[in-house]
Design an enzyme around this catalytic site. Structure first.
Site: not given
Length: 464
Positions: A53, A127, A151
């Protein structure tokens, strides 16, 4: 393996899962191959392509956290999670897309554009959107994400993956760009519970660079998981709770049915399944958004065009406002404003002080429940992934409501895993979560593996 993953990245480029590819990936893969030829493999992840990420700092390449405020930012060092993966021989393929600074539950709020779901015209969750889609499409064999209020678990639910959120403090946050420091938790995505266990083994451990890192041992979860699954009734002696407060009125009937079926599968595997109560669950959503916004307001004060980002074009007296309005997206600005409001001296006792009190109640309720049961089974999401065309009609509070199944877990710092267990009538993944007390990742892995095995989920790209 790397070649196959790169071909998959190219084939699924329209999904926007990756924001950049690691220039050193090929060299790392070659080095891994040489270690295998010499019989000196570093471990089970040696040579395995992993996605990261874009809020985990890396020594090579930019780290943007999905924001214009960090466009072109070069950290110059590896986050502890990244360093541990490299030390284990893993090949970092590239950085994955995400909602800006981790603020979003749909994967639509990145400065580089939304991440598209491999399951058609539906949201992929956020996210950690890119990390989920990358694994779902085979663009990497595992990935790392961060879970502040679901997330990792919500994208896993929407994309049909295993999403593992370890206990707060189990994995170092050093080098993870902060959103809400008391909630942010590095997590992992994988296609199977066993793979998730191996990833967690690699990245866990005490880190002197992170004051919130816990000095607890890292068990061999994957080996213990294999032993457990070989038994005829692998959940015999395990007591699991079903919290009645998770029966939210907004929950889709198919999601509710998948939850009920998972509880029955647990019982069929030998577990004792009992009802439990967590009365403060209904207050968790409001509590989370007060605390998270307050911490975000403090953490993001540095993105002002002086410390990070470029100065905006406004008049000199308005340069701070104009710069932040230019650099930060609408959702980030909204949460900063809420956080600044609840941190103000006039409103602190009305909001933030009360939120911390409720957070303590939530923690104590979970502690009390875990004296009665070993784990909890709860839904993975309110329903299957919403359609993209419905997102534009959603109100802000509807976006926040997507987190309702997840946020109490972060407020209490618990271990949690999300696993796919079925398919909706539309052919979309349905998931459940398993929660356990802090640092009891073995329970969530054991139960999660059994529920996934007994469910009727059909993976992305499968013929059935």
């Amino acid at each position: 393996l790397l070649g196959e993953c790169l071909r998959s990245i190219e084939a699924s480029a329209s999904l926007n899962a990756f924001v950049s590819l690691a220039e050193g990936a090929a060299a790392d893969a070659d080095a891994s191959a040489e270690r295998f030829r010499r019989g000196e493999a570093l471990g089970p992840l040696d040579g395995i392509p992993i996605g990261g990420k874009d809020n985990f700092c890396t020594a090579d390449g930019a780290t943007t956290a999905g924001s214009k405020a960090l466009e072109g930012f070069m950290a110059g060092y590896d986050a502890t999670v990244v360093a541990k993966l490299r030390a284990g021989g893993a090949v970092l393929v590239g950085k994955t897309n995400m909602d800006e600074f981790g603020m979003g539950s749909l994967g639509t709020k990145s400065c580089t554009g939304p991440t598209q779901s491999p399951w058609g015209q539906h949201v992929c969750g956020g996210s950690s959107s890119g990390s989920a889609v990358a694994v779902a499409t085979g663009s990497c064999l595992g990935s790392i994400g961060s879970d502040t209020g679901g997330s990792v678990r919500l994208p896993a639910a929407y994309c049909g993956l295993v999403g593992l959120k370890p206990s707060y403090g189990r994995v170092s946050r050093f080098g993870l760009i902060a959103y809400a420091s008391s909630l942010d938790t590095p997590g992992v995505f994988a296609q199977s519970v066993g793979d998730a266990a191996m990833l967690l083994e690699c990245v866990s451990g005490k880190d002197e660079k992170d004051a919130t890192s816990a000095g607890v041992d890292t068990p061999r979860w994957s080996a213990l998981l294999d032993e457990n699954q070989s038994e005829s009734r692998p959940l015999s002696g395990v007591r699991l709770g079903i919290p009645k407060e998770y029966e939210f009125s907004q929950m889709n009937q198919e999601a509710a049915a998948a939850w009920k079926a998972a509880a029955q599968h647990a019982a069929d595997s030998g577990a004792e399944v009992v009802p439990v109560s967590l009365p403060s669950t209904e207050s968790a959503l409001a509590t989370y958004y007060v605390i998270a916004a307050a911490e975000a307001s403090s953490n993001l004060a540095r993105y002002d065009g002086v410390h990070f980002g470029e100065l905006g074009p406004g008049a000199e007296e308005d340069v701070y406002t104009d710069t932040r309005s230019h650099l930060l997206g609408e959702e980030v600005q909204r949460r900063i404003m809420v956080g600044t409001f609840v941190l103000s001296s006039e409103r602190y006792s009305d909001y933030l002080d009360k939120a911390h009190r409720v957070r303590r109640l939530i923690f104590e309720e979970y502690e009390s429940v875990f004296e009665q049961v070993d784990g909890l089974i709860v839904p993975g999401a309110l329903g299957p992934a919403p359609r993209l065309d419905a997102v534009a009609e959603m109100k802000v509070v509807d976006h926040y409501a997507n987190d309702v199944m997840n946020i109490a877990t972060n407020l209490a710092g618990l271990a949690a895993i999300c696993v796919p267990v079925g398919m909706s009538k539309q052919g979309l993944p349905l998931a459940v979560q398993v929660l356990a007390k802090r640092f009891d990742e073995q329970t969530v892995l054991n139960v999660g593996a059994q529920l996934m095995q007994r469910g009727d989920f059909v993976g992305f790209g499968s013929d059935g």
